[in-house]
Design a protein around this motif. Structure first.
Motif, PDB file in Angstrom:
ATOM      1  N   ASN A 116       0.809  -1.217   0.000  1.00 19.93           N
ATOM      2  CA  ASN A 116       0.000   0.000   0.000  1.00 19.93           C
ATOM      3  C   ASN A 116       0.846   1.271   0.000  1.00 19.93           C
ATOM      4  OD1 ASN A 116      -2.522  -1.302  -0.163  1.00 19.93           O
ATOM      5  ND2 ASN A 116      -2.479  -1.747   2.024  1.00 19.93           N
ATOM      6  N   HIS A 164      -3.789  -9.678 -18.636  1.00 17.53           N
ATOM      7  CA  HIS A 164      -3.067 -10.594 -17.757  1.00 17.53           C
ATOM      8  C   HIS A 164      -3.875 -10.968 -16.527  1.00 17.53           C
ATOM      9  CE1 HIS A 164       0.059 -11.974 -14.919  1.00 17.53           C
ATOM     10  NE2 HIS A 164       0.714 -12.332 -15.998  1.00 17.53           N
ATOM     11  N   TYR A 175      -7.203 -10.698 -16.207  1.00 13.99           N
ATOM     12  CA  TYR A 175      -8.620 -10.741 -16.534  1.00 13.99           C
ATOM     13  C   TYR A 175      -9.347 -11.886 -15.827  1.00 13.99           C
ATOM     14  CZ  TYR A 175     -13.003 -10.910 -19.022  1.00 13.99           C
ATOM     15  OH  TYR A 175     -14.344 -10.909 -19.304  1.00 13.99           O
ATOM     16  N   VAL A 176     -10.381 -11.560 -15.113  1.00 12.27           N
ATOM     17  CA  VAL A 176     -11.333 -12.579 -14.678  1.00 12.27           C
ATOM     18  C   VAL A 176     -12.691 -12.088 -15.166  1.00 12.27           C
ATOM     19  CG1 VAL A 176     -10.187 -13.599 -12.680  1.00 12.27           C
ATOM     20  CG2 VAL A 176     -11.450 -11.474 -12.405  1.00 12.27           C
ATOM     21  N   VAL A 216      -8.384  -7.522 -12.856  1.00 13.40           N
ATOM     22  CA  VAL A 216      -8.185  -7.222 -11.438  1.00 13.40           C
ATOM     23  C   VAL A 216      -7.264  -6.016 -11.303  1.00 13.40           C
ATOM     24  CG1 VAL A 216      -7.216  -8.100  -9.275  1.00 13.40           C
ATOM     25  CG2 VAL A 216      -8.545  -9.628 -10.742  1.00 13.40           C
ATOM     26  N   ARG A 231       3.420  -2.552  -9.471  1.00 11.82           N
ATOM     27  CA  ARG A 231       3.605  -3.126  -8.137  1.00 11.82           C
ATOM     28  C   ARG A 231       3.699  -4.656  -8.226  1.00 11.82           C
ATOM     29  NH1 ARG A 231      -1.431  -2.468  -4.333  1.00 11.82           N
ATOM     30  NH2 ARG A 231      -2.150  -4.119  -5.733  1.00 11.82           N
ATOM     31  N   SER A 248       7.972 -11.630  -3.866  1.00  5.59           N
ATOM     32  CA  SER A 248       7.139 -12.839  -3.766  1.00  5.59           C
ATOM     33  C   SER A 248       7.749 -14.021  -4.523  1.00  5.59           C
ATOM     34  CB  SER A 248       5.692 -12.573  -4.207  1.00  5.59           C
ATOM     35  OG  SER A 248       5.622 -11.825  -5.381  1.00  5.59           O
ATOM     36  N   ASP A 301       8.876 -16.368  -2.071  1.00  4.35           N
ATOM     37  CA  ASP A 301       7.830 -17.229  -1.512  1.00  4.35           C
ATOM     38  C   ASP A 301       7.534 -18.385  -2.460  1.00  4.35           C
ATOM     39  OD1 ASP A 301       7.563 -15.319   0.495  1.00  4.35           O
ATOM     40  OD2 ASP A 301       6.082 -14.192  -0.668  1.00  4.35           O
ATOM     41  N   GLN A 302       7.621 -18.111  -3.745  1.00  5.26           N
ATOM     42  CA  GLN A 302       7.265 -19.125  -4.739  1.00  5.26           C
ATOM     43  C   GLN A 302       8.406 -20.099  -5.023  1.00  5.26           C
ATOM     44  OE1 GLN A 302       6.303 -16.491  -7.977  1.00  5.26           O
ATOM     45  NE2 GLN A 302       4.240 -16.062  -7.217  1.00  5.26           N
ATOM     46  N   GLU A 313     -10.183 -16.960  -6.802  1.00  5.32           N
ATOM     47  CA  GLU A 313     -10.255 -17.039  -8.259  1.00  5.32           C
ATOM     48  C   GLU A 313      -9.387 -15.954  -8.895  1.00  5.32           C
ATOM     49  OE1 GLU A 313     -14.150 -16.254  -9.766  1.00  5.32           O
ATOM     50  OE2 GLU A 313     -13.728 -17.167 -11.703  1.00  5.32           O
ATOM     51  N   ARG A 314      -8.614 -16.339  -9.918  1.00  5.81           N
ATOM     52  CA  ARG A 314      -7.859 -15.385 -10.724  1.00  5.81           C
ATOM     53  C   ARG A 314      -7.804 -15.943 -12.148  1.00  5.81           C
ATOM     54  NH1 ARG A 314      -8.573 -12.346  -7.325  1.00  5.81           N
ATOM     55  NH2 ARG A 314      -7.199 -10.880  -6.274  1.00  5.81           N
ATOM     56  N   ASN A 315      -7.275 -15.142 -13.044  1.00 10.38           N
ATOM     57  CA  ASN A 315      -7.110 -15.592 -14.424  1.00 10.38           C
ATOM     58  C   ASN A 315      -6.191 -16.826 -14.439  1.00 10.38           C
ATOM     59  OD1 ASN A 315      -7.094 -15.704 -17.184  1.00 10.38           O
ATOM     60  ND2 ASN A 315      -5.936 -13.833 -17.497  1.00 10.38           N
ATOM     61  N   HIS A 358      -0.433 -16.178 -14.690  1.00  9.07           N
ATOM     62  CA  HIS A 358      -1.597 -15.288 -14.612  1.00  9.07           C
ATOM     63  C   HIS A 358      -2.318 -15.330 -13.273  1.00  9.07           C
ATOM     64  CE1 HIS A 358      -0.965 -15.382 -18.942  1.00  9.07           C
ATOM     65  NE2 HIS A 358      -1.684 -14.289 -19.006  1.00  9.07           N
ATOM     66  N   GLN A 398      -1.277 -15.477 -10.275  1.00  5.38           N
ATOM     67  CA  GLN A 398      -0.541 -15.110  -9.077  1.00  5.38           C
ATOM     68  C   GLN A 398      -1.380 -14.248  -8.166  1.00  5.38           C
ATOM     69  OE1 GLN A 398       3.735 -13.933  -9.503  1.00  5.38           O
ATOM     70  NE2 GLN A 398       3.157 -14.202 -11.628  1.00  5.38           N
ATOM     71  N   GLY A 443      -0.384 -12.535  -4.685  1.00  8.86           N
ATOM     72  CA  GLY A 443       0.719 -12.374  -3.745  1.00  8.86           C
ATOM     73  C   GLY A 443       1.756 -13.432  -4.055  1.00  8.86           C
ATOM     74  N   GLY A 444       2.217 -14.147  -3.055  1.00 12.52           N
ATOM     75  CA  GLY A 444       3.249 -15.161  -3.261  1.00 12.52           C
ATOM     76  C   GLY A 444       2.700 -16.522  -3.672  1.00 12.52           C
ATOM     77  N   ASP A 445       1.428 -16.610  -3.974  1.00 11.28           N
ATOM     78  CA  ASP A 445       0.851 -17.901  -4.333  1.00 11.28           C
ATOM     79  C   ASP A 445       0.363 -17.936  -5.775  1.00 11.28           C
ATOM     80  OD1 ASP A 445       0.920 -19.467  -1.846  1.00 11.28           O
ATOM     81  OD2 ASP A 445      -0.402 -17.898  -1.079  1.00 11.28           O
ATOM     82  N   PHE A 446       0.366 -19.134  -6.319  1.00 16.73           N
ATOM     83  CA  PHE A 446      -0.328 -19.378  -7.581  1.00 16.73           C
ATOM     84  C   PHE A 446      -1.654 -20.032  -7.191  1.00 16.73           C
ATOM     85  CE2 PHE A 446       4.131 -19.359  -8.687  1.00 16.73           C
ATOM     86  CZ  PHE A 446       4.169 -18.677  -9.892  1.00 16.73           C
ATOM     87  N   ARG A 481      -6.405  -6.765   2.371  1.00 12.52           N
ATOM     88  CA  ARG A 481      -6.236  -5.348   2.655  1.00 12.52           C
ATOM     89  C   ARG A 481      -5.482  -4.629   1.535  1.00 12.52           C
ATOM     90  NH1 ARG A 481      -5.784  -7.205   8.061  1.00 12.52           N
ATOM     91  NH2 ARG A 481      -3.524  -7.210   8.077  1.00 12.52           N
ATOM     92  N   VAL A 482      -5.251  -5.331   0.432  1.00 11.48           N
ATOM     93  CA  VAL A 482      -4.554  -4.732  -0.705  1.00 11.48           C
ATOM     94  C   VAL A 482      -5.505  -4.695  -1.882  1.00 11.48           C
ATOM     95  CG1 VAL A 482      -2.591  -4.938  -2.262  1.00 11.48           C
ATOM     96  CG2 VAL A 482      -2.373  -5.693   0.109  1.00 11.48           C
ATOM     97  N   ARG A 483      -5.640  -3.542  -2.477  1.00 17.02           N
ATOM     98  CA  ARG A 483      -6.528  -3.449  -3.644  1.00 17.02           C
ATOM     99  C   ARG A 483      -5.827  -3.943  -4.899  1.00 17.02           C
ATOM    100  NH1 ARG A 483      -9.864   2.183  -3.531  1.00 17.02           N
ATOM    101  NH2 ARG A 483     -10.720   1.945  -1.443  1.00 17.02           N
ATOM    102  N   ALA A 484      -6.615  -4.444  -5.823  1.00 17.52           N
ATOM    103  CA  ALA A 484      -6.144  -4.805  -7.170  1.00 17.52           C
ATOM    104  C   ALA A 484      -4.929  -5.710  -7.137  1.00 17.52           C
ATOM    105  CB  ALA A 484      -5.836  -3.551  -7.984  1.00 17.52           C
ATOM    106  N   LEU A 485      -4.960  -6.698  -6.221  1.00 20.20           N
ATOM    107  CA  LEU A 485      -3.811  -7.600  -6.092  1.00 20.20           C
ATOM    108  C   LEU A 485      -3.919  -8.685  -7.148  1.00 20.20           C
ATOM    109  CD1 LEU A 485      -1.300  -8.257  -4.508  1.00 20.20           C
ATOM    110  CD2 LEU A 485      -2.682  -9.490  -2.874  1.00 20.20           C
TER     111      LEU A 485
END
Lengths: 151, 393, 293
Positions: free
Chosen positions: B267, B321, B323-324, B329, B338, B347, B350-351, C252-254, C264, C266, C268-271, C289-293
C-alpha cells in the motif's frame, strides 16, 4: 405473573445482553406479548411508529411498494428487532412489515421506552446502543445487497 | 535431474587460449554439431543471434547504458580496446529467448465427426551453443530451471532445450551503469552454470583468454584445443580485471532487503508516483531474462476443424493478464508495476525460494522513461523508514 | 490419439514423481451425456469419463476446452459414485464459456485436470462444519457438501448456508430441498431480493451466521463465493469465535495453464492454480487489505 415471565424471557435475549437486572425489569415494564397471524401487517408505512418488536417465533417480511411492485428487502426471523423509527422524531414507520409465518413477539411500547430513556439517560444509552447495533447490521447488509455481488 | 550434471562449478584447471584461437574454439563447437549463437550487432544493439563464427562477434565494440538509454559503437570509448571481443555487456535479448521462446506451438487439434485428435508438435531446436553468456545470463538460467524444471509440472520442452544447449560464459570486464549483479549476489565474473568460461585479457599482443571447463562437455572441447597452462601473471591479470569490474559495481545501493521491504509495501504511495511515469509498455518484462508469464491462445483454420494452440510471452503490464470474468483485477498501472516489481524481488522468494532478479539491468536500460528499480526500491525503503508509526501498526 | 487419464495425472502429482514428457497440457475429449439449464446464464454439463474413475478432491478444478476457442478453469461441481460422470456448472460470461454454452448432448469438451488444493474434508472430520456458498460459489462447494452429508456420522453439527441474488438465481434447487429436509443438518437460504411469492429469508448470507449453533473451537468453515462475500463472512465467523485458520475460502484469478507456469493466477506469493484455489483465511488475510492484487 405475565410481566415476570417477560422479564425472564428478555433476560435471555441478545437484546438484553449486558443489561443489569434492574434495567431489564425497567424495560419489561414497557413490554407485553403479541401474536400476529400470517398475512397480517405488524406495521404499515406512514403509521406512527409507537411499537417495536422482538421476534420470538415465526417470520415477517419488511416490504416496500415501488410502482406496481412489492419487494421484500429483509425477512426478520427469531431474535430480530423489528422497528426503530420510534427512536427519532417524527417516529413514523417507513416500511410495511407483513407476517409470513405466524409471529409471536415481545411487543414494546415505544413511547414508554422513550419516556424511560429520557428519565434515565444511562438506561437510554444502553437501549440506543442496542438499537444502533441493529441499525448498523441492517445498513451493512443493505450495502452488500446494493453491491449485487452475485451478478 | 540430468541437467544438474551440466554447468556445475568445476574446479578444472584454468588454461590460456590465444586470442587468435577463439575461432578454433568456435569451429570445434560447430564440429560437435552445435548451432552457434552469440552476440552480434543488429539495429544498433548487441543481440544474441546465430553467428557463423568469431568474425561476426562485435569485436572492438563498447556499450554505454543508462536508464532509458543504450549506445554501442566500435571503439566508442576511445580506449585502446580495439580487437577485444567482449567489452560490452548484455543487450536486449537474453538466453530466455532460446530456452523459452517468445512464441511456440504447444498443441495441434484435429476434429472430424465428433472425434478429436490432439497432439503435441515436436519442438525443433537444434543443439545450440550460446557464446558470450554473462554471469547474469547464467543466473537467469538457474532461476528458469527452478521455475520450469524443478517444480511440480516440469516443462518438457524447456528441459529438452536446456539439455541441448551448451553454455559458453564470459566474465564482464566493463559493467554498465545499469548493471547491478553484485547487489543480487552474483557476478561480475561467471562462477557456475557454464560448460566453458572465458576471461578475456589484454589487447593487441597480450590479447588472450583464460579458459575453464564447467562440465564434461566443456572438458571435451578444451581437450581439442591448443592451450597453455595459465601462469600466475595470467591469473593475477584476471583477478585485477575482476576487481576493477567489481569496483564499478560497488556504487550500487544494497538490495539484500528487497524481499522484506516490498513484502510490506503493497500500500505504498510510491506505486502511484511510478505509475505516473510508467507507460505499461511491457519492455521490462519482455527484456527480463526470468519473466516467465505466457499467454495461451488457440487459432483455427477456416474450416474450424483444425486448431493450433500457441504459447506466447505475456506481460503482467497488459490488461488481459489479470482478466477474470467481469474485467481485469489490475486495471491501473499502479497495481501492475507493483505486481511486477514485488513479484520479481519479493514474492518470487515465496514461490521459488530465490529472487527473480539477476541484476542484469535490462529493465532499466530498456525502459523508455528510465524507471530504475534500484532507485524505486530505495525510495520505498526510505518511505517505510520515515513512516515508522504506520509501519509499527 | 493421445489420451491422458486425469486420475493418473493426479496420482503422479501427489507422489511428486511426474516424469518429464508427461503431456500435462493435453486435454482428454469427453462427451456430454446430459445438459441442464440452471438459471438464465448458468448451465450444467455431465461428461462421460472415458477411463473411469475420475479421482478428485472436492474443491479442485478442471481446464475445459472448447475446440478451437480455448480453455477455461471450471471448478468440479460433482462426480458420480463410480467416477464415470463428471459434472461442471458453468456461467456463460466469456468467449470460452459461451462456446461451451452452445454445446448440447453428445457435444465434446476437452478436459484436463483435476488441479489444485481442495476443501479440508479430512481436517474437518469429527468437527462441526459450516459450509457457506454465495451465488455460483455453490458449484465448487457442492462436492464438499455431498461428501459431508454422505459421511454424516463423521462430522459434528453441519450448517449449510446459501445466499443468492434472487430465488430464480439459485442453483441445484431439487438438491437444496433435499438438504433442507434433513433432520441432521441445518440448511438456511437467503436471497438479496425477492417478490412476495418467496417465503424464505431475504437479506445477506452473513445474517445467517449468528444462528449457527456450533462449537467455535471445534468448527471448520468452508466459504465459497465472491471475494467480498467471503471477506464479510470471515468478519461474521470471527464474531462467532472462529479463528482465521479454521476458515477456508476458495479464490479465483485468471488462469491459462493450471500448472503454475503461465503466471496469470498469481495472488501475492501464491499461484491460485497449484497453491489454491482453497486457502485458509489465515494464509491470505493480509491480501484482503490490498486493492487490485
Amino acid at each position: 405473573m405475565k410481566t415476570l415471565s417477560i422479564k425472564d424471557l428478555l433476560g435471555r435475549t441478545d437484546f438484553a445482553r449486558g443489561m443489569s437486572a434492574d434495567d431489564i425489569e425497567f424495560l419489561s415494564g414497557c413490554a407485553s406479548f403479541a401474536r400476529f397471524s400470517r398475512g397480517e401487517f405488524m406495521m404499515l408505512a406512514g403509521d406512527p411508529c409507537d411499537h417495536f418488536y422482538l421476534i420470538r417465533e415465526g417470520k415477517a417480511a419488511v416490504e416496500v411498494e415501488s410502482g406496481n411492485q412489492v419487494s421484500v428487502i429483509y425477512a426478520p426471523s427469531p431474535g430480530d428487532i423489528v422497528g426503530w423509527s420510534w427512536t427519532m422524531p417524527p417516529s413514523v414507520c417507513r416500511y410495511d412489515v407483513r407476517v409470513m409465518d405466524s409471529v409471536s413477539a415481545i411487543d414494546f411500547d415505544a413511547r414508554c421506552v422513550l419516556r424511560k430513556c429520557e428519565e434515565d439517560n444511562r438506561f437510554g444509552y444502553h437501549v440506543y446502543k442496542r438499537i444502533l447495533e441493529v441499525v448498523i447490521e441492517r445498513l451493512m447488509a443493505t450495502r452488500v445487497q446494493m453491491l449485487d455481488m452475485y451478478s | 535431474m540430468e541437467t544438474s550434471s551440466v554447468g556445475n562449478t568445476n574446479t578444472g584447471s584454468i588454461h590460456v587460449l590465444a586470442a587468435a584461437d577463439l575461432s578454433a574454439l568456435l569451429e570445434a563447437i560447430v564440429a560437435e554439431g552445435y548451432r552457434l549463437v552469440g552476440p552480434r550487432i543488429r539495429n544498433g544493439t548487441a543481440v544474441l543471434d546465430e553467428i557463423s563464427g568469431a568474425a561476426q562477434l562485435p569485436r572492438g565494440y563498447r556499450d554505454s547504458q543508462r536508464p532509458g538509454e543504450y549506445r554501442i559503437s566500435a571503439n566508442g570509448s576511445g580506449e585502446t580496446n580495439a580487437g577485444r571481443y567482449f567489452d560490452y555487456v548484455v543487450g536486449p535479448t537474453s538466453v530466455k529467448r532460446f530456452l523459452y521462446p517468445p512464441r511456440r506451438k504447444v498443441l495441434e487439434a484435429e476434429r472430424s465427426g465428433g472425434q478429436w485428435k490432439i497432439t503435441e508438435p515436436a519442438d525443433d531446436y537444434p543443439p545450440t551453443a550460446i557464446v558470450g553468456l554473462r554471469s547474469c545470463d547464467l543466473a537467469a538460467v538457474r532461476i528458469l530451471d527452478r521455475v520450469l524444471l524443478n517444480d511440480i509440472y516440469p516443462d518438457p520442452v524447456y528441459a529438452a532445450r536446456r539439455k541441448a544447449t551448451l553454455m559458453i560464459g564470459v566474465d564482464c570486464a566493463h559493467p554498465s551503469e545499469t548493471c547491478f549483479c553484485t547487489s543480487m549476489g552474483g557476478g561480475p565474473s561467471v562462477e557456475s552454470g557454464y560448460d566453458l568460461n572465458l576471461t578475456e585479457l589484454g589487447d593487441g599482443a597480450t590479447h588472450r583468454f583464460l579458459i575453464a571447463a564447467g562440465s564434461d562437455r566443456g572438458e571435451k572441447l578444451m581437450a581439442s584445443l591448443r592451450l597453455s597452462t595459465a601462469t600466475s601473471d595470467d591469473l593475477a591479470a584476471g583477478a585485477a580485471q575482476r576487481k576493477s569490474a567489481e569496483a564499478a559495481l560497488a556504487q550500487n545501493p544494497p538490495m539484500q532487503d528487497a524481499r522484506e521491504v516490498l513484502a510490506n509495501a503493497w500500500n505504498s504511495t510510491r506505486w502511484d508516483s511510478i505509475a505516473q511515469r510508467c507507460m505499461a509498455c511491457a519492455n521490462c518484462t519482455m527484456s527480463c531474462p526470468t519473466c516467465f508469464c505466457v499467454d495461451i491462445e488457440d487459432e483455427t483454420d477456416l474450416t474450424g476443424e483444425h486448431a493450433d494452440r500457441w504459447q506466447t510471452w505475456d506481460s503482467c503490464f497488459t490488461m488481459g493478464h489479470s482478466y477474470v470474468h467481469g474485467g481485469a483485477v489490475r486495471k491501473e498501472t499502479t497495481s501492475r508495476y507493483r505486481q511486477w516489481m514485488t513479484h520479481k524481488l519479493s514474492s518470487w522468494h515465496d514461490q521459488f525460494e530465490m529472487s527473480g532478479c539477476t541484476g542484469c539491468g535490462r529493465c532499466i536500460t530498456w525502459c523508455p522513461v528510465g524507471i530504475d528499480i534500484r532507485e524505486e526500491l530505495a525510495a520505498i525503503r526510505t518511505d517505510q523508514k520515515t513512516d515508522v508509526p504506520e509501519a509499527a501498526q | 490419439m493421445t489420451e491422458v487419464n486425469p486420475s493418473a495425472v493426479r496420482s503422479a502429482v501427489r507422489s511428486a514423481t511426474l516424469p518429464i514428457g508427461l503431456p500435462a497440457m493435453l486435454p482428454t475429449p469427453m462427451r456430454i451425456k446430459r445438459r441442464m439449464r440452471d438459471t438464465p446464464d448458468t448451465f450444467t454439463i455431465v461428461l462421460d469419463v472415458p477411463q473411469p474413475p475420475f479421482v478428485l478432491e472436492a474443491g479442485q478444478f478442471n481446464m475445459l476446452y472448447a475446440f478451437g476457442v480455448g480453455e477455461v478453469p471450471i471448478s468440479i461441481s460433482g462426480v458420480s459414485k463410480n467416477g464415470g460422470e463428471l459434472v461442471h456448472t458453468i456461467r456463460d460470461v466469456g468467449t470460452v464459456t459461451h462456446a461451451l454454452s452452445l454445446l448440447r448432448k453428445d457435444g465434446v469438451v476437452g478436459v484436463r485436470g483435476p488441479y489444485g488444493r481442495g476443501w479440508p474434508l479430512e481436517a474437518a472430520r469429527g468437527k462441526d462444519v459450516i459450509l457457506a456458498a454465495g451465488g455460483i460459489g455453490l458449484a465448487p462447494l457442492r462436492p464438499a457438501i455431498r461428501h459431508v452429508l454422505d459421511h454424516r456420522e463423521e462430522y459434528g453439527r453441519v450448517v449449510i448456508l446459501y445466499g443468492a441474488r434472487t430465488p430464480q438465481d439459485m442453483l441445484y434447487l431439487p438438491e437444496i430441498q433435499k438438504w433442507r429436509g434433513r433432520l441432521d443438518t441445518k440448511m438456511s437460504v437467503t436471497v438479496d431480493r425477492a417478490s412476495r411469492k418467496w417465503l424464505g429469508n431475504v437479506g445477506v448470507i452473513t445474517q445467517l451466521v449468528a444462528a449457527s449453533r456450533v462449537d467455535p473451537d471445534e468448527t471448520i468453515a468452508m466459504v465459497c463465493g465472491p471475494e467480498i462475500m467471503m471477506h464479510y463472512m470471515q468478519i461474521h465467523l470471527a464474531k462467532l469465535g472462529l479463528p482465521n485458520d479454521q476458515i477456508y475460502v476458495s479464490m479465483e484469478r485468471n488462469m491459462k495453464c493450471a500448472i503454475g507456469r503461465c503466471g496469470h493466477c498469481q495472488y501475492g506469493g501464491d499461484f491460485i492454480c497449484k497453491d489454491g484455489p482453497v486457502f485458509t483465511f489465515d494464509e491470505i488475510a493480509d491480501r484482503f487489505r490490498v486493492r487490485a492484487l
